[in-house]
Design an enzyme around this catalytic site. Structure first.
Site, short mmCIF file in Angstrom:
data_model
loop_
_atom_site.label_atom_id
_atom_site.label_comp_id
_atom_site.label_asym_id
_atom_site.label_seq_id
_atom_site.Cartn_x
_atom_site.Cartn_y
_atom_site.Cartn_z
N ASN A 193 0.88 -1.17 0.00
CA ASN A 193 0.00 0.00 0.00
C ASN A 193 0.92 1.23 0.00
OD1 ASN A 193 -1.49 2.31 0.86
ND2 ASN A 193 -3.05 1.00 1.78
N GLU A 224 -3.93 1.65 -3.12
CA GLU A 224 -4.10 3.06 -2.81
C GLU A 224 -3.11 3.93 -3.60
OE1 GLU A 224 -5.12 5.82 1.13
OE2 GLU A 224 -3.98 3.96 1.39
N TYR A 300 -7.71 -4.10 -2.37
CA TYR A 300 -7.69 -3.04 -1.37
C TYR A 300 -9.09 -2.99 -0.75
CZ TYR A 300 -7.13 1.63 0.68
OH TYR A 300 -7.08 2.71 1.55
N ASP A 341 -3.90 -4.79 1.04
CA ASP A 341 -4.33 -4.18 2.29
C ASP A 341 -5.77 -4.62 2.54
OD1 ASP A 341 -5.08 -2.61 4.40
OD2 ASP A 341 -4.62 -0.69 3.44
N ASN A 343 -7.29 -4.40 5.45
CA ASN A 343 -7.90 -3.51 6.46
C ASN A 343 -8.52 -4.26 7.63
OD1 ASN A 343 -7.64 -0.64 6.34
ND2 ASN A 343 -8.61 -0.70 4.33
N ASP A 439 2.98 4.86 4.96
CA ASP A 439 2.66 4.43 6.32
C ASP A 439 2.49 2.92 6.41
OD1 ASP A 439 0.35 4.46 4.85
OD2 ASP A 439 -0.81 5.69 6.25
N HIS A 440 2.44 2.24 5.27
CA HIS A 440 2.51 0.78 5.21
C HIS A 440 3.92 0.37 4.75
CE1 HIS A 440 -1.94 -0.23 5.34
NE2 HIS A 440 -1.97 1.08 5.16
#
Length: 450
Positions: A193, A224, A300, A341, A343, A439-440
């Site tokens: 991601n 993303e 995603y 991802d 989530n 951030d991933h």
């Protein structure tokens, strides 16, 4: 005689101040001022009265409800000097003649004793205080049982503060846990991601190219990317990946949002964009490519969003539709690899602070149950990293706020899931924590070819 206008049940402490004077008719008189404090914490009024210093006594109520007789003379001697007004020569001489009382043996030895002996001395002092009405004959207070209890409570708190932290519950993942490199023919995939592909490339144009070369990757799945169709060509060119076979799925519901992309070194046999249902395909969340002996599905998964406003859509519609789509691909005769991802932090070990995130998007019980029921149950997939590293703590997402990556506090939201019949061929499932840019962090898998 003392008279109190406050009900006795409200008075919990009586503080005395005293002065002496002379009266021609009754001899020495003692003016006693006392302050009553309500058990509700409010200080009430102050009053004064007189008594015969030689013959009368005042009953004082202790904190524990006991009463004891205190002569007026003792009340005078126990009053702090700073609270005494100027007294007569007679009372001053009387106080000067009284020798200071020696400390009790238990008190005198406790200050020089070790910690264990001090505790024993305190207990002995507490017992003596209870027997003697919680005060000595000369008015000096003994350590009470409540003081001993407070000391023990402070010691327990200190031990809890210095105790070893309970988290993480297992060893932290690092690259030393990876098996030796597999030298035979294998599929090597990366999932990442990137939280905006143009931002990633502008910060470090070579980061993707170097990652693919280092890991000898056959395909990379990005989530993303936030690109629109007219941004794709320039961004791929800037990343130095124009010689790769690229498939982008962009969001048409909202610009600069979501999106998935799969880049393959060799041309895939077949490509599918979306899962075939319009209500789930307008945010660009799925790309599937068919390779020689498997399907690679880049996903995603929608976030449940702030306030969990999309939670119901996530668990009642999206998860079920994705599981059915994966089952349909598997029914065509080839095993399936699902990556991306997703989530969801599946277990408590997959998040650094489970107790404080029970109603946070990505860790609600509803999402975790749906993840297990639909992807691991209905679709029959295996979590490859957890199967390879049971009991190990590894994260793939770190919030930018509060430097969470440096503190090692994150979530495991990204996965490589494989069909059960493909799982025995998995050689390595790993996380690349040292790679920056989002951030991933990227994760990878090595699957032996048949």
């Amino acid at each position: 005689m003392l008279r109190c206008l406050m009900p006795a049940r409200h008075a919990v402490r009586v503080a005395f101040t005293a002065t002496s004077s002379k009266c021609s008719s009754q001899g020495p008189l003692l003016k006693v001022g006392y302050l009553l404090q309500s058990r509700f914490g409010r200080c009430s009024w102050q009053c004064c009265c007189s008594m015969d210093a030689a013959n009368h006594a005042q009953v004082q109520k202790t904190p524990k409800g006991r009463t004891r007789a205190v002569t007026a003379k003792a009340a005078l001697n126990s009053t702090p000097k700073n609270d005494l007004p100027v007294s007569s020569p007679q009372s001053t001489a009387s106080k000067r003649r009284k020798a200071p009382a020696k400390p009790k043996k238990a008190q005198r030895s406790a200050s020089d004793a070790p910690a264990a002996d001090q505790t024993a001395a305190a207990k002995a002092a507490a017992a003596a205080a209870a027997e003697n009405g919680n005060a000595s004959a000369d008015g000096a207070a003994e350590p009470s049982a409540s003081d001993v209890a407070n000391e023990a409570s402070e010691q327990k708190k200190k031990k809890r503060r210095t105790a070893a932290p309970k988290w993480p519950p297992g060893p932290l993942y690092d690259s030393s846990m990876r098996p030796p490199n597999y030298e035979g023919p294998a599929h090597r995939f990366i999932s990442w991601n990137v939280a905006g592909m143009r931002a990633l490339v502008s910060k470090d144009a070579a980061v993707l190219r170097e990652l693919l070369a280092t890991e000898q990757v056959d395909a990379i799945c990005l989530q993303e990317h936030k690109l629109q169709a007219d941004h794709v060509e320039a961004t791929v060119l800037a990343a130095g990946l124009s010689d790769w076979h690229v498939t982008f799925n962009c969001s048409i519901a909202k610009k600069g949002y979501s999106g998935t992309a799969t880049l393959c070194r060799d041309k895939p046999l077949n490509v599918q964009v979306g899962i075939g249902t319009p209500e789930h395909d307008d945010e660009g969340r799925v790309v599937a490519v068919e390779l020689s002996d498997l399907w690679l599905v880049n996903v995603y998964v929608p976030n449940s969003s702030e306030g969990l406003r999309r939670l119901d859509y996530r668990i009642t519609q999206w998860d079920k539709a994705l599981a059915e789509y994966v089952k349909g691909l598997h029914s065509k005769g080839k095993p399936v690899v699902v990556c991306g991802d997703l989530n969801c932090a599946h277990k408590e070990i997959d998040i650094h602070s489970p107790k404080t995130n029970l109603r946070s998007a990505g860790f609600t019980q509803e999402e975790r149950d749906s993840f297990e029921a639909q992807l691991l149950g209905n679709a029959g997939l295996v979590d490859t990293w957890r199967a390879q590293h049971p009991g190990v703590v590894g994260y793939t997402y770190y919030s930018y706020r509060f430097n969470m990556k440096e503190k090692g506090k994150g979530w495991r939201l990204d996965y490589f899931l494989v069909s059960q019949d493909l799982h025995p061929r998995v050689h390595d499932s790993y996380i690349l924590k040292h790679i920056n840019g989002s951030d991933h962090v990227p994760l990878g898998i090595v699957i032996k070819k048949q």
